[in-house]
Design an enzyme around this catalytic site. Structure first.
Site: not given
Ligand code: SAH
Length: 259
Positions: A89, A116, A153, A168
């Site tokens: 994220p 995490e 795609r 698209d």
């Molecule tokens: N504690 C971390 C979040 C971990 S979420 C933080 O605050 O940054 C667990 C896993 O889910 C991440 O390592 C990633 O691989 C995935 N993930 C969660 N949300 C995501 C998003 N919006 N985009 C891409 N990967 C995501």
């Protein structure tokens, strides 16, 4: 195109990859996707992939060494990947333009986090960090599937009609025009106050007129008015032809008059 996905839930990835356009592309060999179980790269009896964070705090962190071993194994088997993508994220936002760019690469690795997230040192081996949106998921499996699907795609031969990809939503910076198919009319029940009435929903006449110039113009106008209404932010970067510029001026004029 070759894609390696590293996850602790391979089953969560395998099933969606078997269906639809992506499934067929894999079957035909247009896409070569391999799913790796991170636990296969542990060395202990319990196949542990996570550990407590140094410094304390809630949750667990993915251990770096199994991931390094997984990447070494992929490099040995497939050749060193140019691009290792960490789903996160905290990454740069994944967009249609990013999908198109990644589709030009020969070999991608997608790392799916859990808990995490990753030990920070994993970033040493990562070329890009991508986020699919501003929300936090429980794992990187859905993001990896989203990235793979959108990238696939753009790989030649995956979507039957390449024109459809070019037209698209987002590809030209505009939302797609509305689409209709048969039948030309359908009846729906609507409640109007205390009455239930039958309403006939028709296909816009222009689409059945056979007048291709008119159809093209109608589609342009609809795409523009939709984008203006729902995503005006896209119009700044959109590449419009002269006819579209003119239509957009008309639409903007009309909306000013309404105000
Ligand atoms: N504690 C971390 C979040 C971990 S979420 C933080 O605050 O940054 C667990 C896993 O889910 C991440 O390592 C990633 O691989 C995935 N993930 C969660 N949300 C995501 C998003 N919006 N985009 C891409 N990967 C995501």
């Amino acid at each position: 195109m070759t894609v390696d996905i590293v996850t602790i839930f391979p089953a969560m990835i395998a099933q969606p990859l078997a269906a639809g356009i992506v499934g067929r592309a894999i079957e035909r060999g247009t896409l070569d996707v391999k799913v790796h179980d991170l636990r296969d790269f542990t060395t202990d009896r319990h196949r542990v992939v996570d550990d407590v964070p140094y410094g304390g705090g809630p949750g667990m962190v993915l251990k770096p060494d199994p991931i390094f071993r997984a990447l070494d194994a992929i490099a040995a088997e497939r050749g060193a990947p140019l691009t290792v993508i960490m789903t996160s994220p905290q990454g740069r936002r994944f967009t249609q333009a990013e999908a198109e760019r990644l589709a030009g690469l020969e070999h991608l690795v997608l790392l799916c986090g859990r808990y995490e997230g990753f030990d920070e040192r994993v970033r040493e081996r990562v070329t890009e960090e991508l986020s699919i949106g501003d929300y936090v998921l429980t794992g990187g499996e859905l993001p990896a599937l989203v990235v793979l699907d959108a990238v696939a795609r753009f790989v030649p031969g995956v979507v039957g009609d390449e024109q459809s990809v070019a037209q698209d939503t987002f590809s030209r910076g505009l939302l797609n025009h509305p689409q209709y198919t048969r039948p030309p009319e359908i009846e729906v029940r609507r409640v109007r106050g205390v009455l239930e009435v039958l309403e006939v929903l028709k296909v816009p006449e222009v689409l059945t007129s056979g007048n291709h110039a008119e159809i093209r113009r109608w589609r342009k106008r609809e795409a523009l008015s939709r984008t203006l209404e729902r995503r005006p932010d896209l119009l700044d970067a959109a590449s419009l032809d002269e006819e579209e510029e003119q239509l957009l001026r008309e639409l903007k004029g009309a909306s000013h008059e309404r105000d």
